[in-house]
Design an enzyme around this catalytic site. Structure first.
Site, PDB file in Angstrom:
ATOM      1  CG  ASP A   1      32.785  31.139  36.866  1.00  0.00           C
ATOM      2  OD1 ASP A   1      33.049  31.492  38.021  1.00  0.00           O
ATOM      3  OD2 ASP A   1      33.538  31.337  35.901  1.00  0.00           O
TER       4      ASP A   1
ATOM      5  CD  GLU B   1      36.520  35.204  39.407  1.00  0.00           C
ATOM      6  OE1 GLU B   1      37.385  34.402  39.034  1.00  0.00           O
ATOM      7  OE2 GLU B   1      35.358  35.203  38.976  1.00  0.00           O
ATOM      8  CD  GLU B   2      34.517  35.737  35.786  1.00  0.00           C
ATOM      9  OE1 GLU B   2      35.553  35.805  35.099  1.00  0.00           O
ATOM     10  OE2 GLU B   2      34.077  34.671  36.245  1.00  0.00           O
TER      11      GLU B   2
ATOM     12  CG  ASP C   1      35.314  31.012  41.105  1.00  0.00           C
ATOM     13  OD1 ASP C   1      34.510  30.644  40.241  1.00  0.00           O
ATOM     14  OD2 ASP C   1      35.957  32.070  41.020  1.00  0.00           O
TER      15      ASP C   1
ATOM     16  CG  HIS D   1      33.478  32.265  31.369  1.00  0.00           C
ATOM     17  ND1 HIS D   1      34.417  33.254  31.254  1.00  0.00           N
ATOM     18  CD2 HIS D   1      33.385  32.023  32.693  1.00  0.00           C
ATOM     19  CE1 HIS D   1      34.887  33.578  32.442  1.00  0.00           C
ATOM     20  NE2 HIS D   1      34.264  32.831  33.339  1.00  0.00           N
TER      21      HIS D   1
END
Length: 253
Positions: A97, A131-132, A152, A232
């Site tokens: 991711d 994005e994160e 994504d 994650h």
């Protein structure tokens, strides 16, 4: 932490510390006082970034000696991804991711080029590294864009239908519902090309394209991705999930 890493997931992992001068040092992420033979509370200690630390593989004993090496606040700690691709087609790695989705987009572009396919409408590819941290694709879209699709990852877990072998179409996440028209279009594209898909609601998730809307752009937005397990953490997907995601993209042409 950058990218939503969990201290419990990083413990005992090898890492690299990239300093602002460009020097790179190796280290290990460990619980403070990590020896079971010494620390009687090893198993009871909560893992957080207040109790877990980076041990530099250098002869340093305090922060001052680390500073001499050029290690400073704000330097980037890179966790070892440990990428593996099994004979059964599973892909295991940190940071699928959403590096996996970047690979999917490049594969889709290669497919178009190799087969001489020219889409009827202009397609802009915007790859962001933000994005994160929240502001994602806020600087997008390009002039004339009316629809934005975030490629994504699809969530895999309790209460969700998606598996690592499918492409997931997200109907809603923590930022709210995605464009109803886009969701229907994505489902139709999957069914048109025979892509194995699932439709899910992600409870703890946000995407690049939501940042596009929050920055004031009036566009239709959607979200898809290959199914990824243990997001994650030490994540897992499958080659079938990649293929089904590309099939869905082809169905949008």
């Amino acid at each position: 932490p950058l990218g939503g890493l969990s201290a419990a997931n990083c413990e005992t992992e090898n890492c690299r510390i990239v300093t602002k001068s460009g020097k790179i040092y190796e280290g290990t992420v460990q619980l403070h006082d990590p020896s079971i033979h010494v620390n009687g509370n090893f198993g009871k200690t909560e893992r957080s970034f207040d109790t877990v630390e980076v041990i530099l593989d250098e002869d340093v004993k305090n922060a001052g000696e680390g500073n001499v090496l050029g290690v400073r606040n704000g330097d980037i700690v890179c966790i070892e991804p440990r990428t593996r691709i099994t004979e059964s087609g599973y892909i295991k790695s940190r940071f699928l991711d959403d590096k996996l989705s970047i690979g999917i987009i490049f594969g889709f572009i290669k497919y178009l080029r190799d087969n001489g396919i020219e889409p009827e409408r202009r397609i802009c590819v915007h790859i962001t590294v933000y994005e994160e941290v929240g502001h994602g694709a806020a600087a997008c879209p390009f002039a004339g864009v009316t629809e934005a699709l975030s490629v994504d990852m699809g969530c895999v877990g309790d209460g969700l239908e998606c598996t690592e072998k499918q492409v997931s179409v997200c109907a809603k996440d923590s930022g709210g519902p995605y464009s109803y028209d886009m969701v229907k279009k994505l489902i139709a594209a999957a069914e048109k090309t025979g892509a194995d898909y699932a439709v899910d609601v992600y409870p703890h998730y946000g995407s690049d394209v939501e940042a596009t809307l929050r920055s004031g752009n009036d566009i239709r937005h959607g979200l898809i991705g290959a199914g990824v397990f243990a997001s994650h953490g030490y994540e897992r997907s499958h080659i079938d999930g990649i293929e089904n995601t590309i099939k869905l993209l082809c169905g949008l042409l």
